[in-house]
Design a protein around this motif. Structure first.
Motif, PDB file in Angstrom:
ATOM      1  N   SER A  33       0.842  -1.199   0.000  1.00 54.69           N
ATOM      2  CA  SER A  33       0.000   0.000   0.000  1.00 54.69           C
ATOM      3  C   SER A  33       0.875   1.245   0.000  1.00 54.69           C
ATOM      4  O   SER A  33       1.975   1.258   0.554  1.00 54.69           O
ATOM      5  N   LEU A  34       0.393   2.285  -0.659  1.00 55.85           N
ATOM      6  CA  LEU A  34       1.155   3.522  -0.792  1.00 55.85           C
ATOM      7  C   LEU A  34       0.840   4.465   0.371  1.00 55.85           C
ATOM      8  O   LEU A  34      -0.307   4.528   0.836  1.00 55.85           O
ATOM      9  N   SER A  35       1.866   5.195   0.817  1.00 50.96           N
ATOM     10  CA  SER A  35       1.647   6.200   1.860  1.00 50.96           C
ATOM     11  C   SER A  35       0.862   7.371   1.264  1.00 50.96           C
ATOM     12  O   SER A  35       0.720   7.489   0.048  1.00 50.96           O
ATOM     13  N   GLU A  36       0.408   8.257   2.144  1.00 49.70           N
ATOM     14  CA  GLU A  36      -0.350   9.420   1.667  1.00 49.70           C
ATOM     15  C   GLU A  36       0.505  10.262   0.725  1.00 49.70           C
ATOM     16  O   GLU A  36       0.055  10.719  -0.325  1.00 49.70           O
ATOM     17  N   LYS A  37       1.775  10.443   1.103  1.00 47.37           N
ATOM     18  CA  LYS A  37       2.705  11.237   0.293  1.00 47.37           C
ATOM     19  C   LYS A  37       2.923  10.594  -1.078  1.00 47.37           C
ATOM     20  O   LYS A  37       2.972  11.274  -2.095  1.00 47.37           O
ATOM     21  N   GLU A  38       3.073   9.279  -1.075  1.00 40.65           N
ATOM     22  CA  GLU A  38       3.280   8.572  -2.338  1.00 40.65           C
ATOM     23  C   GLU A  38       2.060   8.685  -3.239  1.00 40.65           C
ATOM     24  O   GLU A  38       2.177   8.838  -4.454  1.00 40.65           O
ATOM     25  N   THR A  39       0.874   8.616  -2.629  1.00 46.36           N
ATOM     26  CA  THR A  39      -0.352   8.766  -3.406  1.00 46.36           C
ATOM     27  C   THR A  39      -0.435  10.176  -3.993  1.00 46.36           C
ATOM     28  O   THR A  39      -0.843  10.360  -5.137  1.00 46.36           O
ATOM     29  N   GLN A  40      -0.025  11.172  -3.193  1.00 50.15           N
ATOM     30  CA  GLN A  40      -0.017  12.550  -3.702  1.00 50.15           C
ATOM     31  C   GLN A  40       0.948  12.692  -4.884  1.00 50.15           C
ATOM     32  O   GLN A  40       0.620  13.332  -5.890  1.00 50.15           O
ATOM     33  N   ASP A  41       2.123  12.097  -4.752  1.00 48.68           N
ATOM     34  CA  ASP A  41       3.091  12.143  -5.858  1.00 48.68           C
ATOM     35  C   ASP A  41       2.519  11.468  -7.103  1.00 48.68           C
ATOM     36  O   ASP A  41       2.673  11.965  -8.227  1.00 48.68           O
ATOM     37  N   LEU A  42       1.855  10.336  -6.888  1.00 50.20           N
ATOM     38  CA  LEU A  42       1.261   9.601  -8.008  1.00 50.20           C
ATOM     39  C   LEU A  42       0.205  10.451  -8.701  1.00 50.20           C
ATOM     40  O   LEU A  42       0.145  10.529  -9.934  1.00 50.20           O
ATOM     41  N   ASN A  43      -0.619  11.125  -7.904  1.00 55.62           N
ATOM     42  CA  ASN A  43      -1.658  11.978  -8.481  1.00 55.62           C
ATOM     43  C   ASN A  43      -1.059  13.136  -9.275  1.00 55.62           C
ATOM     44  O   ASN A  43      -1.543  13.477 -10.355  1.00 55.62           O
TER      45      ASN A  43
END
Lengths: 283, 283
Positions: free
Chosen positions: A151-161
């Motif tokens: 699972s991706l961290s919140e920061k990683e999800t933000q980077d992905l977005n």
């Protein structure tokens, strides 16, 4: 039943083999599916040693006339172009007569973006009577699926977005298929240099060298000719991403070749990278 | 009259000097305008030799606390930050106590895009009571004007339009201020590596090595903090553009520092580059 065998037999595929392992995978897949094929190996690009069991016929990239003649003579009805080919300069191409006929029609699109060029090539080959198929027709297991290995961290999800949004606005420009985002900052956008060279230049740009973070995202361009130029991820991509200080690699699920998926999964685990595909950026 | 002299005299400017020639230009300009100033030279960035006549005080980038104390002690009311400074890693920064107080407030914005970071720094300096001015306030002759040194061909205009459109869609992403387009193809988009490094990597990407074509366009990002981070073009930019195989260099008029404009014009002529500014891409 006899008739059906006949129909299967009547299809013959011409593999136009560029670099990397995918042409070999494809040849193996066709062999195991009892589909007839010929291999045209592009000089200076194709892995001739690995293709040897399939008796490849070698052509220079510029020998388009000879290639078409060979494909017709060996009764290929379909063409699959697979494996990366760096676009040559006109000088290095040394086109044969058939290629000149092609180049005449391609005209100045030769100098345009890769996609514009490839679409024209596909179009011209279709006019010669060939069907152009994507390698994914015969390699369905190499298409990257949805889901991540962790699972991706919140920061990683933000980077992905952010990466997703960026590639979405640049997608109509026929530029590149990837970008690198780290901690809310776009470190690199891929141009004609390709993903690997982009990854090679991000290391000095990162700001937190003590901790790996950020990601590479690959996503097709708008209206990209997916049959001949699908985004690709291989072992080298993962290695370079880790060396560049990134925490993971992501791709658009269903639209990306993941070469040796199980090996990629192993490599990602070994390198401590998150790795996987998304259908759409979750906002 | 006496009162007016008093007011003029009461203004003192702190030049925070990064790399390149602009800090020296600015110091000369202030001197000739009889405006009082102090020079804070950033170690490893500023050209100390060229700044020597202005008795610079040298600080490490991380010594923000000491810099603010010095600016206050020397009664500077305005700050002009000028000259490129590569963003350091947190480790290399070695912040002093004052900087730590800053970094605390900057928080994770330190890792974001350059513009997000600079806006925060400007904000904090304003809260300390300083006025932040753009160097263009005192160097109006260094702002790139509209018009080119020769007329552009149709192809060059098309490349310029494509570059303009591309930087327009990427402008909100706080990524870079430049891109390279050649024959309808985007060769490179600038990231944190900066314009010069982008230009260094385009040479092998061009397709028509026999004839120079294409251009570099520089254009500010959306809502960019123009007082401290205006796009810049200097002699090195022109040299690298020519070496990269480009036919010209363009910028958004009114929003770009052209360092040594007359020298740049001479250099462009010598290198056979078209060079100039546009207000808006002519469609």
């Amino acid at each position: 039943m006899f008739l059906r065998m006949e129909m299967v037999d009547s299809k013959k595929i011409g593999i136009v083999a560029g670099g990397g392992n995918l042409p070999v995978h494809l040849a193996n897949a066709l062999q195991s599916q009892n589909i007839d094929f010929s291999v045209l190996a592009l000089k200076d690009y194709a892995n001739l040693k690995a293709l040897l069991p399939f008796s490849p016929k070698v052509f220079r990239l510029g020998e388009v006339g000879a290639m078409i003649a060979y494909l017709k003579a060996s009764k290929c009805s379909e063409i699959v172009m697979i494996g990366p080919v760096k676009r040559p300069s006109l000088v290095n191409l040394r086109p044969d007569f058939g290629a000149l006929r092609f180049l005449w029609k391609i005209g100045e699109r030769f100098t345009k973006g890769d996609d514009a060029l490839l679409k024209t090539v596909v179009n011209l080959l279709e006019k010669e009577g060939f069907q152009i198929k994507g390698a994914d027709t015969y390699l369905p297991n190499c298409i990257g699926k949805e889901g991540f290995n962790r699972s991706l961290s919140e920061k990683e999800t933000q980077d992905l977005n952010l990466a997703w949004d960026f590639l979405t606005v640049t997608a109509p420009f026929d530029m590149g298929q990837g970008c690198v985002v780290q901690n809310g900052r776009i470190l690199a956008a891929e141009g004609p240099e390709g993903t690997d060279n982009m990854l090679r230049r991000i290391k000095p740009l990162g700001i937190l060298p003590l901790k790996r973070s950020g990601l590479l995202l690959k996503k097709p361009k708008v209206n990209q000719e997916m049959r001949v130029d699908m985004p690709m991820i291989g072992l080298e991509t993962l290695k370079l991403a880790a060396e560049g200080g990134l925490a993971g690699v992501a791709y658009e699920a269903g639209s990306t070749f993941v070469i040796d998926d199980s090996l990629c999964q192993e490599m990602a685990a070994e390198l401590g990278l998150f790795f996987g595909g998304i259908k759409n950026s979750a906002k």
